[in-house]
Write a protein that holds these residues in place. Structure first.
Motif, PDB file in Angstrom:
ATOM      1  N   PHE A   9       0.785  -1.229   0.000  1.00 54.86           N
ATOM      2  CA  PHE A   9       0.000   0.000   0.000  1.00 54.86           C
ATOM      3  C   PHE A   9       0.819   1.282   0.000  1.00 54.86           C
ATOM      4  O   PHE A   9       0.258   2.373  -0.065  1.00 54.86           O
ATOM      5  CB  PHE A   9      -0.943   0.014   1.212  1.00 54.86           C
ATOM      6  CG  PHE A   9      -1.851  -1.171   1.265  1.00 54.86           C
ATOM      7  CD1 PHE A   9      -2.866  -1.329   0.335  1.00 54.86           C
ATOM      8  CD2 PHE A   9      -1.689  -2.142   2.245  1.00 54.86           C
ATOM      9  CE1 PHE A   9      -3.709  -2.425   0.379  1.00 54.86           C
ATOM     10  CE2 PHE A   9      -2.533  -3.243   2.300  1.00 54.86           C
ATOM     11  CZ  PHE A   9      -3.543  -3.384   1.361  1.00 54.86           C
ATOM     12  N   GLY A  10       2.110   1.208   0.078  1.00 51.41           N
ATOM     13  CA  GLY A  10       2.949   2.394   0.159  1.00 51.41           C
ATOM     14  C   GLY A  10       2.792   3.324  -1.031  1.00 51.41           C
ATOM     15  O   GLY A  10       2.818   4.544  -0.886  1.00 51.41           O
ATOM     16  N   ASN A  14       1.284   8.407  -2.352  1.00 50.93           N
ATOM     17  CA  ASN A  14       1.652   9.429  -3.324  1.00 50.93           C
ATOM     18  C   ASN A  14       0.567   9.673  -4.373  1.00 50.93           C
ATOM     19  O   ASN A  14       0.783  10.431  -5.305  1.00 50.93           O
ATOM     20  CB  ASN A  14       2.955   9.038  -4.024  1.00 50.93           C
ATOM     21  CG  ASN A  14       4.094   8.899  -3.035  1.00 50.93           C
ATOM     22  OD1 ASN A  14       4.155   9.630  -2.046  1.00 50.93           O
ATOM     23  ND2 ASN A  14       4.973   7.955  -3.286  1.00 50.93           N
ATOM     24  N   VAL A  15      -0.581   9.011  -4.228  1.00 52.30           N
ATOM     25  CA  VAL A  15      -1.662   9.138  -5.210  1.00 52.30           C
ATOM     26  C   VAL A  15      -2.759  10.013  -4.622  1.00 52.30           C
ATOM     27  O   VAL A  15      -3.141   9.874  -3.462  1.00 52.30           O
ATOM     28  CB  VAL A  15      -2.230   7.742  -5.573  1.00 52.30           C
ATOM     29  CG1 VAL A  15      -3.393   7.867  -6.535  1.00 52.30           C
ATOM     30  CG2 VAL A  15      -1.146   6.858  -6.164  1.00 52.30           C
ATOM     31  N   ALA A  19      -8.204  10.500  -7.325  1.00 50.67           N
ATOM     32  CA  ALA A  19      -7.763   9.671  -8.449  1.00 50.67           C
ATOM     33  C   ALA A  19      -7.850   8.194  -8.082  1.00 50.67           C
ATOM     34  O   ALA A  19      -8.257   7.359  -8.898  1.00 50.67           O
ATOM     35  CB  ALA A  19      -6.345  10.038  -8.855  1.00 50.67           C
ATOM     36  N   LEU A  20      -7.493   7.871  -6.849  1.00 54.58           N
ATOM     37  CA  LEU A  20      -7.586   6.496  -6.378  1.00 54.58           C
ATOM     38  C   LEU A  20      -9.041   6.015  -6.380  1.00 54.58           C
ATOM     39  O   LEU A  20      -9.338   4.915  -6.843  1.00 54.58           O
ATOM     40  CB  LEU A  20      -6.990   6.405  -4.970  1.00 54.58           C
ATOM     41  CG  LEU A  20      -6.850   5.020  -4.361  1.00 54.58           C
ATOM     42  CD1 LEU A  20      -5.823   4.202  -5.130  1.00 54.58           C
ATOM     43  CD2 LEU A  20      -6.444   5.137  -2.904  1.00 54.58           C
ATOM     44  N   ILE A  21      -9.937   6.852  -5.892  1.00 51.70           N
ATOM     45  CA  ILE A  21     -11.363   6.510  -5.863  1.00 51.70           C
ATOM     46  C   ILE A  21     -11.889   6.308  -7.279  1.00 51.70           C
ATOM     47  O   ILE A  21     -12.609   5.349  -7.562  1.00 51.70           O
ATOM     48  CB  ILE A  21     -12.172   7.594  -5.121  1.00 51.70           C
ATOM     49  CG1 ILE A  21     -11.779   7.610  -3.642  1.00 51.70           C
ATOM     50  CG2 ILE A  21     -13.671   7.362  -5.278  1.00 51.70           C
ATOM     51  CD1 ILE A  21     -12.247   8.850  -2.904  1.00 51.70           C
ATOM     52  N   GLY A 103      -8.947   7.566   1.227  1.00 51.80           N
ATOM     53  CA  GLY A 103      -9.121   7.235  -0.188  1.00 51.80           C
ATOM     54  C   GLY A 103      -9.208   5.747  -0.450  1.00 51.80           C
ATOM     55  O   GLY A 103      -9.997   5.289  -1.261  1.00 51.80           O
ATOM     56  N   LEU A 104      -8.394   4.962   0.270  1.00 54.47           N
ATOM     57  CA  LEU A 104      -8.395   3.519   0.068  1.00 54.47           C
ATOM     58  C   LEU A 104      -9.740   2.912   0.470  1.00 54.47           C
ATOM     59  O   LEU A 104     -10.291   2.077  -0.242  1.00 54.47           O
ATOM     60  CB  LEU A 104      -7.256   2.861   0.864  1.00 54.47           C
ATOM     61  CG  LEU A 104      -7.182   1.336   0.786  1.00 54.47           C
ATOM     62  CD1 LEU A 104      -6.950   0.888  -0.648  1.00 54.47           C
ATOM     63  CD2 LEU A 104      -6.086   0.809   1.696  1.00 54.47           C
TER      64      LEU A 104
END
Length: 179
Positions: A9-10, A14-15, A19-21, A103-104
């Protein structure tokens, strides 16, 4: 972070969370459309049975069997429509993008919403099977068309419950802040 979790998950640190969603929503939308497999199979079965009925009894049972097949196939499509609605919401009106939070977690909610819609496979197949059997029955006994259709629709309504449950869970994951 430990070495393993940092490895997994590192990169997400940086995202941009939005954008992740959106990325996870695209994956979820793809998963949601897997639910269309069931209606496709079910409708194909119903159409095959109606064609078979037409071949067996074209004068008396062919037209009623076709009507039953079309009605039953339309009902069998509902799970596919539910999946399409969830996919469109995730792609074009995604409420998760505007939410505050991790976000995750929000991204995984989008994937979960899509995966939930896979449950639509069962109702689609089951409803199509009912439509096929009803078309077959009407071709043999055209005078019982009304009773057969009523029985088919009742069975299809019960078979739809799993698709409705999937839709409810997907909507909850998209619109309710569960945390």
């Amino acid at each position: 972070m430990s070495g393993f979790t940092d490895f997994l998950f590192g990169w997400m640190q940086n995202v941009d969370p939005k954008a992740l969603i959106l990325a996870f929503s695209a994956i979820g939308a793809g998963f949601a459309m897997i639910g269309g497999i069931g209606p496709g199979i079910g409708q194909g079965y119903a159409a095959g049975k109606a064609a078979e009925a037409m071949g067996r009894n074209p004068e008396e049972g062919g037209k009623p069997a076709t009507l039953v097949m079309l009605l039953g196939a339309a009902v069998a499509e509902t799970s596919g429509i539910f999946s399409l609605v969830i996919a469109i919401i995730m792609l074009f009106a995604n409420p998760l993008v505007t939410k505050e939070g991790i976000g995750l977690v929000l991204g995984c909610s989008a994937i979960g919403a899509g995966i939930a819609m896979i449950a639509g496979i069962g109702p689609g197949i089951g409803q199509g099977y009912a439509a096929g059997k009803a078309a077959e029955a009407v071709s043999k006994r055209p005078k019982l068309q009304a009773v057969i259709i009523r029985t088919m629709l009742l069975g299809q309504a019960v078979a739809q419950t799993t698709g409705i449950y999937a839709l409810v869970i997907a909507l909850l994951l998209l619109f309710v802040n569960i945390f």
